[in-house]
Design a protein around this motif. Structure first.
Motif, PDB file in Angstrom:
ATOM      1  N   SER A 259       0.802  -1.222   0.000  1.00 58.39           N
ATOM      2  CA  SER A 259       0.000   0.000   0.000  1.00 58.39           C
ATOM      3  C   SER A 259       0.835   1.272   0.000  1.00 58.39           C
ATOM      4  CB  SER A 259      -0.938   0.000   1.204  1.00 58.39           C
ATOM      5  OG  SER A 259      -0.221  -0.317   2.388  1.00 58.39           O
ATOM      6  N   THR A 260       2.147   1.164   0.170  1.00 58.16           N
ATOM      7  CA  THR A 260       2.993   2.352   0.100  1.00 58.16           C
ATOM      8  C   THR A 260       4.444   1.934  -0.101  1.00 58.16           C
ATOM      9  OG1 THR A 260       3.606   4.431   1.199  1.00 58.16           O
ATOM     10  CG2 THR A 260       3.315   2.505   2.604  1.00 58.16           C
TER      11      THR A 260
ATOM     12  N   GLU B 236       8.515   3.779  -0.215  1.00 56.90           N
ATOM     13  CA  GLU B 236       9.243   5.028   0.005  1.00 56.90           C
ATOM     14  C   GLU B 236      10.735   4.764   0.210  1.00 56.90           C
ATOM     15  OE1 GLU B 236       7.864   7.945  -0.164  1.00 56.90           O
ATOM     16  OE2 GLU B 236       9.023   9.375   1.012  1.00 56.90           O
TER      17      GLU B 236
ATOM     18  N   THR C  63       8.454  -0.575   2.450  1.00 54.02           N
ATOM     19  CA  THR C  63       7.134  -0.818   1.889  1.00 54.02           C
ATOM     20  C   THR C  63       6.188  -1.138   3.033  1.00 54.02           C
ATOM     21  OG1 THR C  63       7.472  -3.201   1.619  1.00 54.02           O
ATOM     22  CG2 THR C  63       8.073  -1.803  -0.243  1.00 54.02           C
TER      23      THR C  63
ATOM     24  N   ASN D 193      -1.043   3.380   5.205  1.00 59.08           N
ATOM     25  CA  ASN D 193      -1.358   4.310   4.130  1.00 59.08           C
ATOM     26  C   ASN D 193      -0.120   5.016   3.611  1.00 59.08           C
ATOM     27  OD1 ASN D 193      -4.066   3.695   4.308  1.00 59.08           O
ATOM     28  ND2 ASN D 193      -4.496   5.337   5.751  1.00 59.08           N
ATOM     29  N   LYS D 194       0.765   5.410   4.511  1.00 64.24           N
ATOM     30  CA  LYS D 194       1.956   6.129   4.092  1.00 64.24           C
ATOM     31  C   LYS D 194       3.113   5.815   5.033  1.00 64.24           C
ATOM     32  CE  LYS D 194       1.118   8.536   0.387  1.00 64.24           C
ATOM     33  NZ  LYS D 194      -0.276   8.641   0.244  1.00 64.24           N
TER      34      LYS D 194
ATOM     35  N   ARG E 189       6.980   7.649   5.778  1.00 62.61           N
ATOM     36  CA  ARG E 189       7.904   8.733   5.476  1.00 62.61           C
ATOM     37  C   ARG E 189       9.126   8.576   6.366  1.00 62.61           C
ATOM     38  NH1 ARG E 189       5.514   9.081   1.418  1.00 62.61           N
ATOM     39  NH2 ARG E 189       4.214  10.778   0.648  1.00 62.61           N
TER      40      ARG E 189
ATOM     41  N   SER F  17       5.118   5.782  10.141  1.00 62.45           N
ATOM     42  CA  SER F  17       4.161   4.985   9.369  1.00 62.45           C
ATOM     43  C   SER F  17       2.778   5.283   9.922  1.00 62.45           C
ATOM     44  CB  SER F  17       4.466   3.485   9.497  1.00 62.45           C
ATOM     45  OG  SER F  17       4.208   3.044  10.805  1.00 62.45           O
TER      46      SER F  17
ATOM     47  N   SER G   2      -2.276  11.384   4.287  1.00 60.19           N
ATOM     48  CA  SER G   2      -0.900  11.823   4.037  1.00 60.19           C
ATOM     49  C   SER G   2      -0.176  12.160   5.327  1.00 60.19           C
ATOM     50  CB  SER G   2      -0.880  13.106   3.197  1.00 60.19           C
ATOM     51  OG  SER G   2      -1.750  13.020   2.128  1.00 60.19           O
TER      52      SER G   2
ATOM     53  N   ASP H  12      -2.644  12.570  -5.772  1.00 56.75           N
ATOM     54  CA  ASP H  12      -1.328  12.700  -5.151  1.00 56.75           C
ATOM     55  C   ASP H  12      -0.730  14.044  -5.520  1.00 56.75           C
ATOM     56  OD1 ASP H  12       1.834  10.826  -5.237  1.00 56.75           O
ATOM     57  OD2 ASP H  12       0.879  11.982  -3.639  1.00 56.75           O
TER      58      ASP H  12
ATOM     59  N   GLU I  55      -0.385   7.300  -7.407  1.00 57.07           N
ATOM     60  CA  GLU I  55       0.626   8.233  -6.924  1.00 57.07           C
ATOM     61  C   GLU I  55       1.541   8.616  -8.070  1.00 57.07           C
ATOM     62  OE1 GLU I  55       2.566   6.396  -3.618  1.00 57.07           O
ATOM     63  OE2 GLU I  55       0.707   6.240  -2.469  1.00 57.07           O
TER      64      GLU I  55
ATOM     65  N   HIS J   5       1.359   2.675  -6.497  1.00 55.31           N
ATOM     66  CA  HIS J   5       2.457   3.193  -5.684  1.00 55.31           C
ATOM     67  C   HIS J   5       3.780   2.997  -6.393  1.00 55.31           C
ATOM     68  CE1 HIS J   5      -0.675   3.136  -2.667  1.00 55.31           C
ATOM     69  NE2 HIS J   5      -0.862   1.866  -2.909  1.00 55.31           N
TER      70      HIS J   5
END
Lengths: 269, 452
Positions: free
Chosen positions: B32-33, B35, B45, B97-98, B100, B113, B182, B290, B347, B422
């Motif tokens: 699902s994400t 980065e 992930t 969901n995200k 960073r 997260s 976000s 996004d 995204e 993603h």
């Protein structure tokens, strides 16, 4: 992950049917074309246009698409009631689409639906958005009471629609399903606020309208533009009918106002 | 950069339980994400089951030139668990969901997260030494008999097998009524923001019991709600600026110096609607899924259903560039509305030098657009076409009834269940990570490793 037919309608390398819109456009099925011709000509009759000409093909497709999108919109919103959670973003987008269609239908000048009461009641969005995402400071109200100022008749009206046997006798099954779906959706929105409260609410509604022949008059087509376009014959028949039942309508209006009043009291207590 | 892309990693499917191509996977495995961290050394992930998997890039070695630069699993942990909101009788999904990353400030790595409601700060640290030679305990940890201790020794640190430890350092909970879409770390490295459908909150990384609400678009009467927040991000250099996008296709740039509550935007980016293109789906396809600042901070990249747009921060009236991602779907919107695909949120990503943008599409396709040369390419992320070291072949989708070349895919044959939502781009190099349902693909441009 198993995918239902709905989500995987387009498989790899397999030509699948697209929406019936495209099908009908491409193939020009006689049945559908006929139905749309009827509805189109009826709409023009409704709006006072005496020409009785068939609208150009693009208009027919537009109407058809509008109908399809409307049905899908309601179906998706109603799915929420089945327990499937809908994100706020999706709800808002669906409701905006619904509003857009509503606006378009109203501005199309469909004649009989002039009653403020009738159109005012159709506020699925309010129920959905307000009641579902209830916050700490939001009072728990039933849709009817919250809109009490606007004299909404939607919540009391809607329960009677899920009785397709009353409406269905005179209507073709698909249109009845559409209207009842919409009303179900409208009615079901109320569930979002408080299940217990709405159970009580439901009971009162049903008992009020069981024996009334109001359902047939209301569902005949005077409630919403949808029905007007879908039941051309019935609408021609029913228009005089709805006028003659104005008296019973009036008494029902009074009853509904009383009902609103009762519900307000119940909620506040 | 759009020279041939090569498959970088051999072990590309680390989340599915079975290696066979057509084995079924559980829904929890859906990524699902994705980065990269700030150096690109680590790739995280998150999946629907609430797990986070971190990959680390192997250092390049002269002895084995072909194994250099591959990403291998570094750590796996359960970030979020499913919860139940008893008040509303709703289940809170554990789906991440995200993610960073925080910029690295010491030996440990930190990442944020989030699921729909709760944000967590995780510390990822390595342990490769352990103390040996305790006086009161023996090597297995059993208490020694004191009478056997004849002399004292100082415990020394001896090397051990590398162990990666992950621990939750902060839990930022109970600040969001709606679903968090976000999170964004501020350039001051002290604060971050979390955005849900109607509100954006500003947090200090060290303080979990308080957050400041900086944007609130909830109307007094929910019946008047017509727009929700879809994404938000801080400016990469100016710690007072941030942008948020809406479901109506608008972008709002806000300055936190202007007011405590940034409901009033400093700049509003909106492209006027083309009245001839209006349909029932206009609003839905204009919803921004996004938004990403360019690395330079000068541009914004947004993705809506059919296009990707580059905006200049100095020009609010219309985007600088518009890229058609899959315009062949424009005539199919009704069907896509029917099967709910029209609500998919794709995204988008910048490359390190802001010269190329990338976004996903259906049928496991993803697209890259070179802003300078105006060339674009469509590539596929699938097992069949991604043998290690193989070069990816550009794909083409032809409109139904159009001229069809060999290997072209017709619009009607696209698999709409295979969506690439993603994607992530390495901050410095031409390495991209693509999440295709439960599979992670990492591709590298072997010819041009350096960014230009």
């Amino acid at each position: 992950m198993t995918l239902s037919k709905d989500t995987s309608m387009l498989g790899r390398g397999v030509k699948r049917k697209w929406s019936c819109l495209e099908e009908l456009e491409a193939e020009g099925l006689p049945d559908a074309a006929e139905e749309k011709q009827q509805s189109a000509s009826d709409e023009s009759a409704e709006s006072g246009d005496e020409a009785g000409l068939l609208p150009p093909r693009s208009d027919m497709s537009h109407l058809q698409q509008r109908q399809l999108v409307l049905g899908l919109c309601l179906e998706k919103l109603q799915r929420y009631q089945a327990g499937m959670e809908l994100s706020l973003r999706r709800s808002v987008l669906l409701i905006n689409t619904l509003r857009q269609i509503q606006e378009e239908m109203r501005s199309d000048g469909v004649g009989t639906c002039t009653s403020d009461v009738l159109l005012n009641g159709v506020h699925p969005d309010s129920c959905l958005l307000r009641d579902d995402f209830r916050e700490e400071d939001m009072p728990v109200t039933c849709p009817g009471c919250a809109e009490g100022d606007a004299e909404s008749l939607s919540p009391p009206l809607s329960p009677e629609f899920p009785s397709p046997e009353a409406a269905g006798d005179q209507q073709k099954p698909p249109p009845a399903a559409t209207v009842s779906t919409f009303s179900d959706a409208v009615n079901a929105m109320g569930y979002l606020s408080d299940l217990a409260l709405d159970d009580i609410f439901e009971d009162i509604d049903t008992s009020m309208y069981e024996t009334s022949d109001l359902p047939s008059a209301w569902s005949a087509g005077s409630l919403w533009p949808v029905s007007v376009s879908l039941w051309p014959d019935e609408d021609v028949k029913m228009r005089p009918g709805s006028h003659s039942s104005a008296g019973s309508l009036q008494s029902c209006l009074t009853d509904l106002n009383e009902l609103d009043h009762i519900m307000e009291i119940l909620v506040k207590s | 950069m759009l020279s041939p892309i090569q498959v970088l990693c051999s072990d590309i499917t680390t989340l599915s339980l079975e290696p066979e191509p057509f084995a079924s996977y559980t829904e929890a495995d859906i990524i699902s994400t994705v980065e990269f961290n700030h150096t690109g050394e680590l790739l995280a992930t998150g999946d629907k089951g609430g797990r986070v998997v971190i990959f680390q890039r192997e250092p390049e070695s002269k002895t084995e030139p072909f194994s250099q630069g591959e990403y291998n699993v570094y750590s796996t942990f359960q970030s979020h668990e499913p919860e139940f909101d008893y008040l509303k009788s709703l289940e809170i999904e554990e789906k991440i969901n995200k993610i960073r990353w925080l910029p690295q400030q010491n030996a440990a790595h930190f990442l944020l997260s989030t699921n729909d409601k709760t944000i967590k700060l995780w510390k990822v640290s390595e342990r490769d030494k352990r103390p040996e030679g305790y006086n009161l305990k023996d090597e297995e940890g059993r208490i020694k008999d004191i009478s056997t201790v004849t002399s004292l020794q100082v415990p020394v640190l001896k090397p051990m097998d590398l162990m990666v430890e992950v621990s939750p350092r902060r839990v930022f909970a109970n600040a969001h009524t709606y679903h968090v879409n976000s999170i964004s770390v501020n350039s001051d490295y002290e604060t971050y923001m979390s955005a849900d459908d109607l509100r954006i909150n500003l947090w200090h990384l060290d303080i979990t019991d308080r957050s400041f609400n900086i944007v609130d678009i909830k109307p007094a009467n929910m019946e008047d709600l017509t727009e929700v927040i879809t994404a938000a991000e801080f400016h990469p250099h100016h710690c007072n600026l941030f942008v948020y996008s809406s479901s109506k296709g608008t972008l709002r740039l806000c300055d936190m110096r202007e007011a405590a509550l940034c409901d009033k935007h400093s700049k509003l980016f909106e492209e006027p609607e083309d009245p001839s293109a209006r349909s029932f789906f206009s609003e839905i396809i204009s919803s921004v899924s996004d938004v990403k600042f360019s690395h330079s901070g000068r541009y914004l990249l947004t993705r809506d259903y059919l296009t990707a747009k580059v905006w200049d921060l100095n020009m609010e009236s219309k985007p600088l560039e518009t890229y058609q991602v899959h315009d062949y779907l424009r005539s199919k919107l009704c069907s896509l509305y029917e099967n709910d695909c029209i609500f998919d949120k794709f995204e988008c990503a910048w490359n390190g030098s802001d010269s190329v943008i990338m976004t996903g599409a259906y049928n496991n396709f993803f697209r890259m657009f070179d802003r300078n040369t105006k060339r674009d390419v469509t590539l596929e992320a699938s097992r069949e076409s991604s043998k290690p070291r193989a070069v990816l072949k550009p794909r083409r989708v032809c409109a139904a009834g159009g001229k069809r070349r060999k290997d072209d895919i017709s619009v009607d044959s696209l698999d709409f269940t295979k969506k690439i939502l993603h994607t992530a781009w390495h901050p410095n190099e031409n390495i991209i990570a693509i999440a295709a349902t439960n599979n992670l693909y990492i591709f590298q441009d072997k010819l041009n490793s350096e960014m230009h």
